[in-house]
Write a protein that holds these residues in place. Sequence first.
Motif, PDB file in Angstrom:
ATOM      1  N   ARG A  58       0.837  -1.211   0.000  1.00 15.49           N
ATOM      2  CA  ARG A  58       0.000   0.000   0.000  1.00 15.49           C
ATOM      3  C   ARG A  58       0.865   1.252   0.000  1.00 15.49           C
ATOM      4  O   ARG A  58       0.583   2.220  -0.715  1.00 15.49           O
ATOM      5  CB  ARG A  58      -0.928  -0.001   1.209  1.00 15.49           C
ATOM      6  CG  ARG A  58      -1.861   1.190   1.244  1.00 15.49           C
ATOM      7  CD  ARG A  58      -2.960   1.016   2.293  1.00 15.49           C
ATOM      8  NE  ARG A  58      -3.811   2.177   2.278  1.00 15.49           N
ATOM      9  CZ  ARG A  58      -3.684   3.201   3.111  1.00 15.49           C
ATOM     10  NH1 ARG A  58      -2.751   3.200   4.033  1.00 15.49           N
ATOM     11  NH2 ARG A  58      -4.508   4.238   3.045  1.00 15.49           N
ATOM     12  N   ALA A  59       1.924   1.246   0.805  1.00 12.57           N
ATOM     13  CA  ALA A  59       2.821   2.407   0.862  1.00 12.57           C
ATOM     14  C   ALA A  59       3.472   2.661  -0.492  1.00 12.57           C
ATOM     15  O   ALA A  59       3.740   3.810  -0.852  1.00 12.57           O
ATOM     16  CB  ALA A  59       3.884   2.204   1.943  1.00 12.57           C
ATOM     17  N   LEU A  60       3.708   1.619  -1.258  1.00 15.30           N
ATOM     18  CA  LEU A  60       4.280   1.760  -2.593  1.00 15.30           C
ATOM     19  C   LEU A  60       3.217   2.166  -3.611  1.00 15.30           C
ATOM     20  O   LEU A  60       3.469   3.008  -4.480  1.00 15.30           O
ATOM     21  CB  LEU A  60       4.945   0.448  -3.029  1.00 15.30           C
ATOM     22  CG  LEU A  60       5.507   0.411  -4.453  1.00 15.30           C
ATOM     23  CD1 LEU A  60       6.585   1.472  -4.651  1.00 15.30           C
ATOM     24  CD2 LEU A  60       6.038  -0.976  -4.766  1.00 15.30           C
ATOM     25  N   ALA A 110       6.646  12.092  -6.620  1.00 10.33           N
ATOM     26  CA  ALA A 110       6.022  10.817  -6.246  1.00 10.33           C
ATOM     27  C   ALA A 110       6.929   9.648  -6.612  1.00 10.33           C
ATOM     28  O   ALA A 110       7.009   8.656  -5.877  1.00 10.33           O
ATOM     29  CB  ALA A 110       4.657  10.677  -6.918  1.00 10.33           C
ATOM     30  N   TYR A 111       7.631   9.767  -7.730  1.00 11.58           N
ATOM     31  CA  TYR A 111       8.591   8.739  -8.128  1.00 11.58           C
ATOM     32  C   TYR A 111       9.661   8.568  -7.044  1.00 11.58           C
ATOM     33  O   TYR A 111      10.010   7.443  -6.679  1.00 11.58           O
ATOM     34  CB  TYR A 111       9.223   9.116  -9.474  1.00 11.58           C
ATOM     35  CG  TYR A 111      10.365   8.222  -9.885  1.00 11.58           C
ATOM     36  CD1 TYR A 111      10.118   6.983 -10.464  1.00 11.58           C
ATOM     37  CD2 TYR A 111      11.688   8.614  -9.701  1.00 11.58           C
ATOM     38  CE1 TYR A 111      11.169   6.156 -10.850  1.00 11.58           C
ATOM     39  CE2 TYR A 111      12.739   7.791 -10.085  1.00 11.58           C
ATOM     40  CZ  TYR A 111      12.477   6.564 -10.657  1.00 11.58           C
ATOM     41  OH  TYR A 111      13.513   5.746 -11.025  1.00 11.58           O
ATOM     42  N   PRO A 140      10.475  -0.462  -5.008  1.00 10.89           N
ATOM     43  CA  PRO A 140       9.649  -1.086  -6.051  1.00 10.89           C
ATOM     44  C   PRO A 140      10.427  -2.163  -6.800  1.00 10.89           C
ATOM     45  O   PRO A 140      11.666  -2.143  -6.827  1.00 10.89           O
ATOM     46  CB  PRO A 140       9.317   0.093  -6.977  1.00 10.89           C
ATOM     47  CG  PRO A 140      10.446   1.043  -6.794  1.00 10.89           C
ATOM     48  CD  PRO A 140      10.863   0.895  -5.346  1.00 10.89           C
ATOM     49  N   SER A 141       9.706  -3.063  -7.413  1.00 12.02           N
ATOM     50  CA  SER A 141      10.348  -4.095  -8.243  1.00 12.02           C
ATOM     51  C   SER A 141      10.972  -3.426  -9.466  1.00 12.02           C
ATOM     52  O   SER A 141      10.642  -2.280  -9.809  1.00 12.02           O
ATOM     53  CB  SER A 141       9.302  -5.119  -8.698  1.00 12.02           C
ATOM     54  OG  SER A 141       8.399  -4.500  -9.605  1.00 12.02           O
ATOM     55  N   LYS A 166       9.733  -0.051 -11.428  1.00 10.52           N
ATOM     56  CA  LYS A 166      10.647   1.057 -11.738  1.00 10.52           C
ATOM     57  C   LYS A 166      10.618   1.364 -13.230  1.00 10.52           C
ATOM     58  O   LYS A 166      10.564   2.527 -13.636  1.00 10.52           O
ATOM     59  CB  LYS A 166      12.086   0.700 -11.350  1.00 10.52           C
ATOM     60  CG  LYS A 166      12.400   0.787  -9.895  1.00 10.52           C
ATOM     61  CD  LYS A 166      13.892   0.487  -9.715  1.00 10.52           C
ATOM     62  CE  LYS A 166      14.168  -0.060  -8.349  1.00 10.52           C
ATOM     63  NZ  LYS A 166      15.573  -0.480  -8.194  1.00 10.52           N
ATOM     64  N   SER A 167      10.666   0.325 -14.042  1.00 11.21           N
ATOM     65  CA  SER A 167      10.663   0.509 -15.495  1.00 11.21           C
ATOM     66  C   SER A 167       9.379   1.179 -15.966  1.00 11.21           C
ATOM     67  O   SER A 167       9.422   2.075 -16.820  1.00 11.21           O
ATOM     68  CB  SER A 167      10.823  -0.831 -16.209  1.00 11.21           C
ATOM     69  OG  SER A 167      12.098  -1.366 -15.946  1.00 11.21           O
ATOM     70  N   ARG A 168       8.253   0.757 -15.426  1.00 10.93           N
ATOM     71  CA  ARG A 168       6.965   1.383 -15.798  1.00 10.93           C
ATOM     72  C   ARG A 168       6.978   2.861 -15.453  1.00 10.93           C
ATOM     73  O   ARG A 168       6.594   3.699 -16.266  1.00 10.93           O
ATOM     74  CB  ARG A 168       5.795   0.710 -15.064  1.00 10.93           C
ATOM     75  CG  ARG A 168       5.277  -0.509 -15.709  1.00 10.93           C
ATOM     76  CD  ARG A 168       3.980  -1.052 -15.128  1.00 10.93           C
ATOM     77  NE  ARG A 168       3.683  -0.735 -13.758  1.00 10.93           N
ATOM     78  CZ  ARG A 168       2.486  -0.331 -13.316  1.00 10.93           C
ATOM     79  NH1 ARG A 168       1.484  -0.175 -14.146  1.00 10.93           N
ATOM     80  NH2 ARG A 168       2.287  -0.090 -12.041  1.00 10.93           N
ATOM     81  N   MET A 169       7.419   3.186 -14.243  1.00 15.39           N
ATOM     82  CA  MET A 169       7.440   4.591 -13.840  1.00 15.39           C
ATOM     83  C   MET A 169       8.406   5.408 -14.691  1.00 15.39           C
ATOM     84  O   MET A 169       8.120   6.556 -15.028  1.00 15.39           O
ATOM     85  CB  MET A 169       7.783   4.715 -12.354  1.00 15.39           C
ATOM     86  CG  MET A 169       6.656   4.277 -11.434  1.00 15.39           C
ATOM     87  SD  MET A 169       6.964   4.669  -9.706  1.00 15.39           S
ATOM     88  CE  MET A 169       8.342   3.576  -9.328  1.00 15.39           C
TER      89      MET A 169
END
Length: 191
Positions: free
Chosen positions: A108-110, A156-157, A165-166, A170-173
Motif C-alpha cells: 500500500r505504501a508503494l 512521487a517517483y 519497487p520491483s 521502476k521501469s513502468r514509472m
Amino acid sequence: MSSSTSKQILGQFVTSLSAKQATPGGGAAAAVGAAIGGAAAQMSAAYTKRKKDVESGAAEKADFLIKSIDLEYFLKAADDDAVAYADLQRTWKDSSMTAEEKTVIEARALAIPVNLVETCLNNILAIQNFLPDCNPNITSDAKVGIHQLAGAARAAYQTAMVNSPSEEEKSRMKVWLEQIRKVEDEVLDLD
C-alpha cells in the motif's frame, strides 16, 4: 499530525511539512503539488467557455478536461500517504505483526506514489490534448498545470523509490516520466 492534509489551509500545510515530524512528508507534498497543478489546468478550462468556445466545440473539450482531473483524488492521496507511512513505521517496530500484514502495508505504501505518478501522466496528457482548444489568453495556466503535475510525478517517483519497487515497477514509472518529459519539452519549446 494535527489535521488531515486535505483540510489544512496552505500555510498550515507548509508549516506542518517543514516540521520535524513523520507526516506530512514528501508523498503528501507531491500529491498537494499535483492538486495545485490540476486546479490551474481546470481554471484554464473554465475560461474556455466563451460564446465562440461553445460554437467551436472548445467548451465541450474544456468540460471534459475539468471532469477528467479529480482534485479530491490528489488531496485524498496526500492523506492516504500519511496513513500508509504511519502503518509502515509500525512494521519496523511491531514484532507481533505477521509477514503477510507487513507485505500488505508495504504494498500500500508503494501503491500510493506509483498511482500518483500514473495519474499525473494521464492528467498531463489530457491537458496536452486540450491545449490547442484552450482560450489563447490563458494557455499559460494550462501549461502551469502540466509543469506542476510533472513535478508532482517526479516527486512521487522519489517517494516510490524509497519503498523498494520491483524492477518492473521502476521501469513502468521511468516510461511514464519519459512521456511526461516529452510533453514538458514540447510545451517549454526551448529550442
